[in-house]
Design a protein around this motif. Structure first.
Motif, PDB file in Angstrom:
ATOM      1  N   ARG A   5       1.113  -1.105   0.204  1.00 37.21           N
ATOM      2  CA  ARG A   5       0.049  -0.032  -0.045  1.00 37.21           C
ATOM      3  C   ARG A   5       0.991   1.260   0.041  1.00 37.21           C
ATOM      4  O   ARG A   5       1.780   1.367   0.703  1.00 37.21           O
ATOM      5  CB  ARG A   5      -0.838   0.142   1.415  1.00 37.21           C
ATOM      6  N   SER A   6       0.535   2.119  -1.027  1.00 30.33           N
ATOM      7  CA  SER A   6       1.423   3.356  -0.892  1.00 30.33           C
ATOM      8  C   SER A   6       0.749   4.492  -0.544  1.00 30.33           C
ATOM      9  O   SER A   6      -0.474   4.807  -0.726  1.00 30.33           O
ATOM     10  CB  SER A   6       2.045   3.636  -2.404  1.00 30.33           C
ATOM     11  N   GLU A   7       1.616   5.308   0.221  1.00 26.03           N
ATOM     12  CA  GLU A   7       0.910   6.829   0.377  1.00 26.03           C
ATOM     13  C   GLU A   7       1.960   7.675  -0.042  1.00 26.03           C
ATOM     14  O   GLU A   7       3.157   7.742   0.622  1.00 26.03           O
ATOM     15  CB  GLU A   7       0.658   6.592   2.040  1.00 26.03           C
ATOM     16  N   ILE A  65      12.730  12.801   1.190  1.00 28.70           N
ATOM     17  CA  ILE A  65      11.852  11.441   0.609  1.00 28.70           C
ATOM     18  C   ILE A  65      10.575  11.930   0.202  1.00 28.70           C
ATOM     19  O   ILE A  65       9.804  12.717   0.935  1.00 28.70           O
ATOM     20  CB  ILE A  65      11.740  10.300   1.706  1.00 28.70           C
ATOM     21  N   THR A  66      10.010  11.246  -1.019  1.00 29.46           N
ATOM     22  CA  THR A  66       8.844  11.619  -1.488  1.00 29.46           C
ATOM     23  C   THR A  66       7.767  10.619  -1.577  1.00 29.46           C
ATOM     24  O   THR A  66       6.573  10.869  -1.776  1.00 29.46           O
ATOM     25  CB  THR A  66       8.991  12.482  -3.001  1.00 29.46           C
ATOM     26  N   HIS A  67       8.156   9.430  -1.532  1.00 29.78           N
ATOM     27  CA  HIS A  67       7.381   8.422  -1.836  1.00 29.78           C
ATOM     28  C   HIS A  67       8.002   7.203  -0.805  1.00 29.78           C
ATOM     29  O   HIS A  67       9.328   6.970  -0.649  1.00 29.78           O
ATOM     30  CB  HIS A  67       7.465   7.627  -3.051  1.00 29.78           C
ATOM     31  N   TRP A  68       7.100   6.410  -0.524  1.00 29.07           N
ATOM     32  CA  TRP A  68       7.467   5.252   0.553  1.00 29.07           C
ATOM     33  C   TRP A  68       6.100   4.152   0.622  1.00 29.07           C
ATOM     34  O   TRP A  68       5.202   4.561   0.984  1.00 29.07           O
ATOM     35  CB  TRP A  68       7.588   5.895   2.111  1.00 29.07           C
ATOM     36  N   ASN A  69       6.458   2.974   0.316  1.00 26.25           N
ATOM     37  CA  ASN A  69       5.384   2.298   0.118  1.00 26.25           C
ATOM     38  C   ASN A  69       5.211   1.138   1.390  1.00 26.25           C
ATOM     39  O   ASN A  69       6.237   1.338   2.132  1.00 26.25           O
ATOM     40  CB  ASN A  69       5.247   1.462  -1.563  1.00 26.25           C
ATOM     41  N   ARG A  70       4.365   0.429   1.188  1.00 24.26           N
ATOM     42  CA  ARG A  70       3.883  -0.360   2.159  1.00 24.26           C
ATOM     43  C   ARG A  70       4.796  -1.639   2.592  1.00 24.26           C
ATOM     44  O   ARG A  70       5.237  -1.770   3.697  1.00 24.26           O
ATOM     45  CB  ARG A  70       2.682  -0.999   1.798  1.00 24.26           C
ATOM     46  N   GLU A  71       5.748  -1.827   1.389  1.00 22.45           N
ATOM     47  CA  GLU A  71       6.721  -3.148   1.806  1.00 22.45           C
ATOM     48  C   GLU A  71       7.868  -2.409   2.344  1.00 22.45           C
ATOM     49  O   GLU A  71       8.456  -3.097   3.275  1.00 22.45           O
ATOM     50  CB  GLU A  71       7.052  -3.345   0.311  1.00 22.45           C
ATOM     51  N   ALA A  72       8.117  -1.115   2.257  1.00 19.28           N
ATOM     52  CA  ALA A  72       9.181  -0.398   2.784  1.00 19.28           C
ATOM     53  C   ALA A  72       9.097  -0.333   4.482  1.00 19.28           C
ATOM     54  O   ALA A  72       9.861  -0.503   5.255  1.00 19.28           O
ATOM     55  CB  ALA A  72       9.449   0.925   2.382  1.00 19.28           C
ATOM     56  N   ALA A  80       4.548   5.452   6.107  1.00 18.87           N
ATOM     57  CA  ALA A  80       4.774   6.679   5.070  1.00 18.87           C
ATOM     58  C   ALA A  80       4.701   8.035   5.861  1.00 18.87           C
ATOM     59  O   ALA A  80       5.367   8.707   5.528  1.00 18.87           O
ATOM     60  CB  ALA A  80       3.661   6.575   4.009  1.00 18.87           C
ATOM     61  N   GLU A  81       3.571   8.145   6.820  1.00 16.51           N
ATOM     62  CA  GLU A  81       3.672   9.517   7.563  1.00 16.51           C
ATOM     63  C   GLU A  81       4.877   9.913   8.180  1.00 16.51           C
ATOM     64  O   GLU A  81       5.187  10.933   8.541  1.00 16.51           O
ATOM     65  CB  GLU A  81       2.421   9.312   8.425  1.00 16.51           C
ATOM     66  N   GLU A  82       5.679   8.751   8.677  1.00 15.47           N
ATOM     67  CA  GLU A  82       6.910   9.096   9.173  1.00 15.47           C
ATOM     68  C   GLU A  82       8.124   9.199   8.522  1.00 15.47           C
ATOM     69  O   GLU A  82       8.944   9.852   8.889  1.00 15.47           O
ATOM     70  CB  GLU A  82       7.171   7.804  10.478  1.00 15.47           C
ATOM     71  N   ALA A  83       8.104   8.611   7.388  1.00 10.97           N
ATOM     72  CA  ALA A  83       9.221   8.670   6.433  1.00 10.97           C
ATOM     73  C   ALA A  83       9.143   9.946   5.306  1.00 10.97           C
ATOM     74  O   ALA A  83      10.020  10.581   5.225  1.00 10.97           O
ATOM     75  CB  ALA A  83       9.169   7.362   5.528  1.00 10.97           C
ATOM     76  N   VAL A  84       7.876  10.133   4.687  1.00 11.17           N
ATOM     77  CA  VAL A  84       7.848  11.235   3.691  1.00 11.17           C
ATOM     78  C   VAL A  84       8.149  12.299   4.153  1.00 11.17           C
ATOM     79  O   VAL A  84       7.795  13.089   5.180  1.00 11.17           O
ATOM     80  CB  VAL A  84       6.494  11.089   3.105  1.00 11.17           C
ATOM     81  N   GLY A  85       8.951  13.191   3.658  1.00 13.23           N
ATOM     82  CA  GLY A  85       9.224  14.606   3.981  1.00 13.23           C
ATOM     83  C   GLY A  85      10.535  14.915   4.749  1.00 13.23           C
ATOM     84  O   GLY A  85      11.082  15.794   5.076  1.00 13.23           O
ATOM     85  N   ARG A  86      11.207  13.375   5.185  1.00  7.48           N
ATOM     86  CA  ARG A  86      12.536  13.461   5.935  1.00  7.48           C
ATOM     87  C   ARG A  86      13.471  13.657   4.665  1.00  7.48           C
ATOM     88  O   ARG A  86      13.230  13.346   3.698  1.00  7.48           O
ATOM     89  CB  ARG A  86      12.853  12.504   6.839  1.00  7.48           C
ATOM     90  N   HIS A  87      14.586  14.503   5.269  1.00 15.08           N
ATOM     91  CA  HIS A  87      15.701  14.604   4.515  1.00 15.08           C
ATOM     92  C   HIS A  87      16.749  13.425   4.549  1.00 15.08           C
ATOM     93  O   HIS A  87      17.406  13.365   5.643  1.00 15.08           O
ATOM     94  CB  HIS A  87      16.658  15.949   4.535  1.00 15.08           C
ATOM     95  N   GLY A  88      16.876  12.423   3.647  1.00 14.69           N
ATOM     96  CA  GLY A  88      17.453  11.321   3.723  1.00 14.69           C
ATOM     97  C   GLY A  88      17.233  10.361   4.996  1.00 14.69           C
ATOM     98  O   GLY A  88      16.368  10.463   5.531  1.00 14.69           O
ATOM     99  N   PHE A  89      18.069   9.507   5.182  1.00 14.69           N
ATOM    100  CA  PHE A  89      18.002   8.590   6.239  1.00 14.69           C
ATOM    101  C   PHE A  89      18.609   9.112   7.735  1.00 14.69           C
ATOM    102  O   PHE A  89      18.557   8.136   8.668  1.00 14.69           O
ATOM    103  CB  PHE A  89      18.421   6.991   5.755  1.00 14.69           C
ATOM    104  N   ALA A  90      19.330   9.859   7.678  1.00 11.46           N
ATOM    105  CA  ALA A  90      20.286  10.412   8.894  1.00 11.46           C
ATOM    106  C   ALA A  90      19.312  10.668  10.056  1.00 11.46           C
ATOM    107  O   ALA A  90      18.143  11.347  10.041  1.00 11.46           O
ATOM    108  CB  ALA A  90      21.047  11.707   8.466  1.00 11.46           C
TER     109      ALA A  90
END
Length: 505
Positions: A5-7, A65-72, A80-90
């Motif tokens: 599922r992607s958001e 980060i602009t996209h983050w799907n369910r498998e990630a 996705a709410e926690e990942a999208v919008g962050r700058h990199g993985f740092a």
């Protein structure tokens, strides 16, 4: 893999309206698309990401980060709410010490034309670490300039399992010492490896799509029954050995194949849908023939041992000779005859010499006409058997050895096929005239004549006869017959000496 599922959230383009001023723009606001991006295109993109089996994330040109799907989310635990919008993985998905290197390697592909494969150790939300393998590729904007990077990733062990499965499949269909054939639900080969094509006597391409009955002349019913069982019930728990007759460029060949079967089902279907059967087999003809030969030798050795014990209890040497003959018949022949050289045949009863042609008298015979029972003496008559010149029994006397003969195919007369080791390609059929003209039972098709030798003399001939249901005599059969005949000759010689002494007394 689980369903995806992607958001998605992406910044508005230059020609798109800005989002409402009250909208959040922080990292937690990436779970939904901006109002200006809602529409059929956004739904299609969400559906595509939702159907992916691989984890996917995308970065814009600034590394956000602009996209983050369910498998990630499943692999790393971050939604996705926690990942999208962050700058990199740092600071959240990678250790701080590794953050700059990971970000640099991911964004480096944006300026190149090719995909890039990397392996990173990322952090799960629960604090654990996971080694992932990524395939990253750069994205271009409408103006052709670098616009970002998308990266598909999965856990390394999952990727290694997939690569091993692919490598195993390729090896099975190229280098395996077993024959491997994929058979569809219509029981037609769809994929054949090199070894299987060689065993089937055809090329890999020429086998595909053909009915099995065109490749196998005998035994195809048993094979198709096994394939149907696998399709309906599943694979058997043990291997199966099947005897087949295969068409080859050199003619038909009888083979024994040790077979294993696997039912194939689609991994993408919710319910198992059979795709066919994986048929793996190995030619074990040599091993089976060796085992059969060992069993045959063991049985014949036991028969000779039992015959010797039984013959030792006979007071009459002639009776002992018939005992040896009866024990030799079991599993070896259908009929047996003993013809002795007529009395007065030269000095000492020799089978060769200047005193005229050999005359043989029928002395012992097994019951004819399909009757069963022990061999019996034919009586005290001394009328020689009417053997024509070139008869196998007379040849055995002349050669002081063994002679094999078989009826010619479709023989209905007395001509042909009796004085040599016949090996016709078609199977001989009962030939009453052929057999009766040689003074043998009418159902005889194969014959083996072996000379009786004792004290340097030829005493007569033992003839073993087989019907159409048996194979022709071969060289190992002749060796066994000679072994039996030596014992019979010793008994007959003793019987003659005993009779002479009795008459002289």
């Amino acid at each position: 893999m689980s369903a995806s599922r992607s958001e998605t959230t992406s910044a508005p383009g230059p020609d798109e309206p800005e989002s409402d001023s009250g909208s959040d723009t922080g990292p937690g606001a990436g779970g939904t698309a901006a109002p200006g991006r809602d529409g059929p295109g956004s739904d299609l993109l969400a559906a595509l990401l939702d159907g992916m089996d691989a984890a996917l994330c995308a970065f814009d040109a600034d590394g956000v980060i602009t996209h983050w799907n369910r498998e990630a989310e499943r692999i790393l635990g971050w939604s996705a709410e926690e990942a999208v919008g962050r700058h990199g993985f740092a600071g959240w998905a990678v250790r701080t010490a590794d953050a700059d290197e990971v970000q640099a390697r991911l964004m480096a592909v944006m300026d190149g034309p090719d995909r890039q494969v990397d392996e990173f150790a990322l952090l799960r939300k629960d604090g654990g670490r996971v080694l992932i393998r990524t395939q990253s590729s750069g994205m271009r904007g409408a103006d052709g300039k670098p616009a970002g990077v998308y990266s598909a990733f999965s856990e390394v062990h999952d990727q290694i399992d997939l690569e091993r499965s692919i490598a195993l499949s390729e090896a099975l269909f190229e280098d395996a010492s077993w024959g491997v054939v994929l058979v569809d639900v219509d029981l037609r080969p769809t994929v054949v490896n090199v070894h299987a094509a060689r065993l089937l006597g055809s090329g890999r391409a020429s086998v595909l799509g053909r009915p099995l009955g065109e490749l196998i002349t005998q035994g195809v019913e048993e094979l198709e029954s096994a394939l149907h069982h696998v399709l309906s019930e599943g694979a058997p728990s043990a291997v199966t050995e099947l005897w087949m007759t295969v068409r080859t460029p050199d003619g038909e060949r009888r083979r024994c194949w040790r077979c294993g079967f696997l039912r194939l089902a689609s991994p993408l279907a919710e319910e198992p849908v059979p795709l066919g059967v994986g048929w793996m087999f190995q030619d074990v003809t040599g091993q089976k023939l060796a085992v059969q030969e060992a069993d045959r030798l063991r049985f014949r050795g036991n028969q000779l041992h039992r015959a010797g014990r039984a013959a030792a209890e006979c007071e009459d040497p002639m009776e002992a000779a018939t005992v040896y003959l009866d024990f030799a018949l079991a599993g070896f022949a259908d009929h047996a005859l003993i013809d002795l050289v007529a009395e007065g045949r030269g000095p000492g009863g020799l089978a060769s010499g200047p005193s005229g042609p050999v005359r043989l008298v029928r002395t012992v015979a097994t019951p004819a006409g399909g009757a069963s029972g022990p061999s019996a003496r034919t009586g005290p008559g001394a009328i020689p058997v009417r053997y024509a010149a070139g008869h196998p029994a007379l040849q055995a006397i002349d050669r002081a050895g063994s002679v094999r003969a078989s009826a010619p195919t479709g023989a209905n007369g007395a001509n042909g096929g009796g004085d040599a080791k016949g090996s016709p390609a078609p199977k001989p059929v009962p030939a009453p005239v052929w057999a009766s003209s040689r003074q043998w039972p009418e159902d005889s098709v194969h014959a083996l004549c072996t000379v009786l030798r004792s004290r340097g003399r030829s005493l007569g001939v033992v003839t073993f006869l087989r019907g159409a249901s048996r194979t022709e005599f071969e060289r190992p059969d002749a060796v066994y017959a000679e072994d039996v005949t030596v014992r019979i000759a010793a008994c007959l010689d003793l019987a003659a000496l005993t009779s002479t002494n009795t008459d002289g007394g």
